[in-house]
Design a protein around this motif. Structure first.
Motif, PDB file in Angstrom:
ATOM      1  N   UNK A 254     -15.999   0.663  14.725  1.00  0.00           N
ATOM      2  CA  UNK A 254     -15.330   0.642  14.265  1.00  0.00           C
ATOM      3  C   UNK A 254     -13.920   1.395  14.649  1.00  0.00           C
ATOM      4  N   UNK A 255     -14.510   1.977  14.830  1.00  0.00           N
ATOM      5  CA  UNK A 255     -12.853   3.623  15.336  1.00  0.00           C
ATOM      6  C   UNK A 255     -12.939   3.594  16.184  1.00  0.00           C
ATOM      7  N   UNK A 256     -13.666   2.823  17.006  1.00  0.00           N
ATOM      8  CA  UNK A 256     -13.420   2.536  18.389  1.00  0.00           C
ATOM      9  C   UNK A 256     -11.897   1.907  19.046  1.00  0.00           C
ATOM     10  N   UNK A 257     -13.175   0.901  17.907  1.00  0.00           N
ATOM     11  CA  UNK A 257     -11.072  -0.739  17.544  1.00  0.00           C
ATOM     12  C   UNK A 257     -10.059  -0.342  17.531  1.00  0.00           C
ATOM     13  N   UNK A 258     -10.280   0.731  16.035  1.00  0.00           N
ATOM     14  CA  UNK A 258      -8.626   0.563  15.583  1.00  0.00           C
ATOM     15  C   UNK A 258      -8.275   1.729  16.136  1.00  0.00           C
ATOM     16  N   UNK A 263      -3.918   3.476  20.596  1.00  0.00           N
ATOM     17  CA  UNK A 263      -3.520   3.822  21.238  1.00  0.00           C
ATOM     18  C   UNK A 263      -2.676   3.147  22.396  1.00  0.00           C
ATOM     19  N   UNK A 264      -3.062   1.306  22.009  1.00  0.00           N
ATOM     20  CA  UNK A 264      -2.517   0.689  23.398  1.00  0.00           C
ATOM     21  C   UNK A 264      -0.750   0.350  22.566  1.00  0.00           C
ATOM     22  N   UNK A 265      -0.839   0.184  21.687  1.00  0.00           N
ATOM     23  CA  UNK A 265       0.942   0.503  21.195  1.00  0.00           C
ATOM     24  C   UNK A 265       1.321   2.097  21.292  1.00  0.00           C
ATOM     25  N   UNK A 266       0.529   2.729  21.080  1.00  0.00           N
ATOM     26  CA  UNK A 266       1.653   4.104  21.677  1.00  0.00           C
ATOM     27  C   UNK A 266       1.981   4.284  22.900  1.00  0.00           C
ATOM     28  N   UNK A 267       1.174   3.128  24.195  1.00  0.00           N
ATOM     29  CA  UNK A 267       1.021   3.431  26.387  1.00  0.00           C
ATOM     30  C   UNK A 267       1.971   2.113  25.889  1.00  0.00           C
ATOM     31  N   UNK A 280      -7.603  -5.169  32.399  1.00  0.00           N
ATOM     32  CA  UNK A 280      -7.143  -4.151  33.777  1.00  0.00           C
ATOM     33  C   UNK A 280      -8.362  -2.598  33.224  1.00  0.00           C
ATOM     34  N   UNK A 281      -7.968  -1.886  34.553  1.00  0.00           N
ATOM     35  CA  UNK A 281      -8.492  -0.772  34.834  1.00  0.00           C
ATOM     36  C   UNK A 281      -7.641   0.500  34.632  1.00  0.00           C
ATOM     37  N   UNK A 282      -6.331   0.307  33.043  1.00  0.00           N
ATOM     38  CA  UNK A 282      -5.920   1.295  32.248  1.00  0.00           C
ATOM     39  C   UNK A 282      -6.786   1.065  31.041  1.00  0.00           C
ATOM     40  N   UNK A 283      -6.802  -0.833  30.887  1.00  0.00           N
ATOM     41  CA  UNK A 283      -7.619  -0.591  28.919  1.00  0.00           C
ATOM     42  C   UNK A 283      -8.975   0.156  29.472  1.00  0.00           C
ATOM     43  N   UNK A 284     -10.285  -0.038  30.776  1.00  0.00           N
ATOM     44  CA  UNK A 284     -10.977   0.653  30.503  1.00  0.00           C
ATOM     45  C   UNK A 284     -11.114   2.121  30.089  1.00  0.00           C
ATOM     46  N   UNK A 285     -10.059   2.849  31.031  1.00  0.00           N
ATOM     47  CA  UNK A 285      -8.875   3.980  30.244  1.00  0.00           C
ATOM     48  C   UNK A 285      -8.928   4.364  28.906  1.00  0.00           C
ATOM     49  N   UNK A 288     -12.337   4.626  27.032  1.00  0.00           N
ATOM     50  CA  UNK A 288     -12.416   5.470  27.598  1.00  0.00           C
ATOM     51  C   UNK A 288     -12.276   6.788  25.903  1.00  0.00           C
ATOM     52  N   UNK A 289     -10.998   6.917  26.016  1.00  0.00           N
ATOM     53  CA  UNK A 289     -10.683   7.799  25.187  1.00  0.00           C
ATOM     54  C   UNK A 289     -11.171   7.468  23.812  1.00  0.00           C
ATOM     55  N   UNK A 290     -10.807   6.411  23.438  1.00  0.00           N
ATOM     56  CA  UNK A 290     -11.027   6.000  21.729  1.00  0.00           C
ATOM     57  C   UNK A 290     -12.516   6.582  21.550  1.00  0.00           C
ATOM     58  N   UNK A 291     -13.188   6.193  22.452  1.00  0.00           N
ATOM     59  CA  UNK A 291     -14.757   6.824  22.879  1.00  0.00           C
ATOM     60  C   UNK A 291     -14.912   8.148  22.120  1.00  0.00           C
ATOM     61  N   UNK A 292     -14.517   8.676  22.961  1.00  0.00           N
ATOM     62  CA  UNK A 292     -14.231  10.344  22.403  1.00  0.00           C
ATOM     63  C   UNK A 292     -13.719  10.730  21.306  1.00  0.00           C
ATOM     64  N   UNK A 293     -13.054   9.594  21.146  1.00  0.00           N
ATOM     65  CA  UNK A 293     -12.265  10.013  18.992  1.00  0.00           C
ATOM     66  C   UNK A 293     -13.278   9.736  18.402  1.00  0.00           C
ATOM     67  N   UNK A 294     -13.624   8.747  18.588  1.00  0.00           N
ATOM     68  CA  UNK A 294     -14.902   7.824  17.369  1.00  0.00           C
ATOM     69  C   UNK A 294     -16.462   8.899  17.799  1.00  0.00           C
ATOM     70  N   UNK A 295     -16.529   8.977  18.862  1.00  0.00           N
ATOM     71  CA  UNK A 295     -18.136   8.672  19.030  1.00  0.00           C
ATOM     72  C   UNK A 295     -18.954  10.350  19.522  1.00  0.00           C
ATOM     73  N   UNK A 296     -16.870  11.291  20.299  1.00  0.00           N
ATOM     74  CA  UNK A 296     -18.437  12.157  20.442  1.00  0.00           C
ATOM     75  C   UNK A 296     -18.585  13.404  18.820  1.00  0.00           C
TER      76      UNK A 296
END
Length: 331
Positions: A254-258, A263-267, A280-285, A288-296
């Motif tokens: 849930x948090x990855x999506x949120x 992040x998409x808006x900020x970018x 796009x490749x930008x999407x996959x990056x 990953x950034x959302x994963x670091x915040x939500x899952x680490x």
């Protein structure tokens, strides 16, 4: 006490708490249908839990965090119109905190009396006919857990200088335990286990988790749909990784999506460009950034593994976005 919903009484037997044979069957079936409408993918577990509490029984729900245990209990107590009182099981949960205590200032002025007794969550649940929900049950001290024995067996407790407290018919003790975490826990005594029904509640399947993420995140459209699918996939992968002792619950997805949506808006991703961006490749990056915040912070690395949460998440990300597409490519 009689709990009501919409004017229709819930009428347990006065002695033990089960539904009456005549009207109870129709009542519990109707309750199940209404409760199930607010719970995603937990039909069997909801039915079994509802059957236990409708029969007047106490129960322990054993499973990892984020598996809808609280959601089920909240739905049942809302349906019955009774409170759900939360208690966190830990070393600081003393019998006095659970049962209650006399107000020290008033005791000095008035001496001990029932009037200056401050009820704890156990007494509140008994008096109000609510569910006492003790999370991390096996982290509570043994003498605190043993305080519940009389309440569960006799549906009443005796409190010095107060008297005997009798439980309202809908009072239940509900406990939860995490089978993946045995650090700082105690083994339940036979006396306690003998008074509790038990239900194992594991993670839901991928389709159910995607439905939960869609509901909780509100994500829609091409970008939202792909985020939901990828977020659930990488979150579930944390539970299978060999270096992870305990992976993330669906809350991580849930948090990855949120986070990814923000992040998409900020970018600078515009709504009209969302479909192209999702390929796009930008999407996959971004994922990953959302994963670091939500899952680490949600994954727990095995003590013997010489790695970090960030490295583990990078491996999971590479499996999802590099290795799997490569393996599926023609030729």
């Amino acid at each position: 006490m009689t709990a009501t919903r919409g004017g229709a009484p819930f009428q347990p037997d006065a002695a033990e708490g089960p539904l009456s044979a005549a009207s109870g069957a129709d009542s519990v079936v109707a309750s199940r249908e209404r409760i199930a409408s607010g719970v995603v993918g937990r039909e069997r577990e909801l039915e079994l839990t509802l059957a236990a509490v409708a029969a007047g029984r106490d129960i322990v729900l054993e499973g990892p965090p984020g598996t809808s245990k609280t959601t089920m209990l909240s739905a049942i107590t809302a349906e019955w119109g009774i409170p759900l009182l939360f208690v966190e099981g830990n070393a600081d949960l003393t019998p006095a905190k659970l049962v209650g205590h006399h107000n020290p200032a008033r005791v000095l002025r008035e001496d001990y009396s029932p009037d200056n007794f401050v009820p704890g969550p156990l007494v509140e649940a008994m008096q109000q006919g609510g569910f006492l929900y003790i999370e991390e049950f096996n982290r509570a001290p043994e003498d605190t857990i043993n305080t519940l024995l009389t309440a569960m067996a006799d549906r009443s407790i005796a409190i010095p200088r107060v008297g005997r407290i009798k439980a309202a018919p809908t009072f239940r003790v509900i406990a939860s335990m995490n089978p993946y975490d045995n650090i700082g826990t105690t083994r339940l005594s036979t006396s306690v286990s003998d008074r509790l029904n038990r239900l194992s509640v594991d993670y839901q399947d991928a389709d159910a988790e995607e439905a939960i993420v869609a509901l909780r995140s509100g994500a829609t459209g091409p970008l939202g749909e792909r985020l939901i699918s990828d977020a659930v996939a990488v979150t579930r992968a944390t539970r299978r990784h060999p270096d992870v002792r305990q992976g993330s619950s669906v809350r991580g997805a849930i948090d990855i999506v949120l986070v990814a949506q923000q992040l998409a808006q900020l970018r600078g991703v515009k709504h009209a460009d969302a479909a192209a961006y999702a390929s796009s490749d930008d999407y996959t990056e971004l994922v990953f950034d959302a994963m670091i915040v939500a899952l680490s912070g949600r994954i727990h690395i095995d003590e013997a593994a010489e790695t970090t949460p960030e490295r583990v998440l990078r491996e999971i990300w590479e499996d999802r976005f590099i290795l799997e597409p490569h393996a599926a490519a023609p030729g």
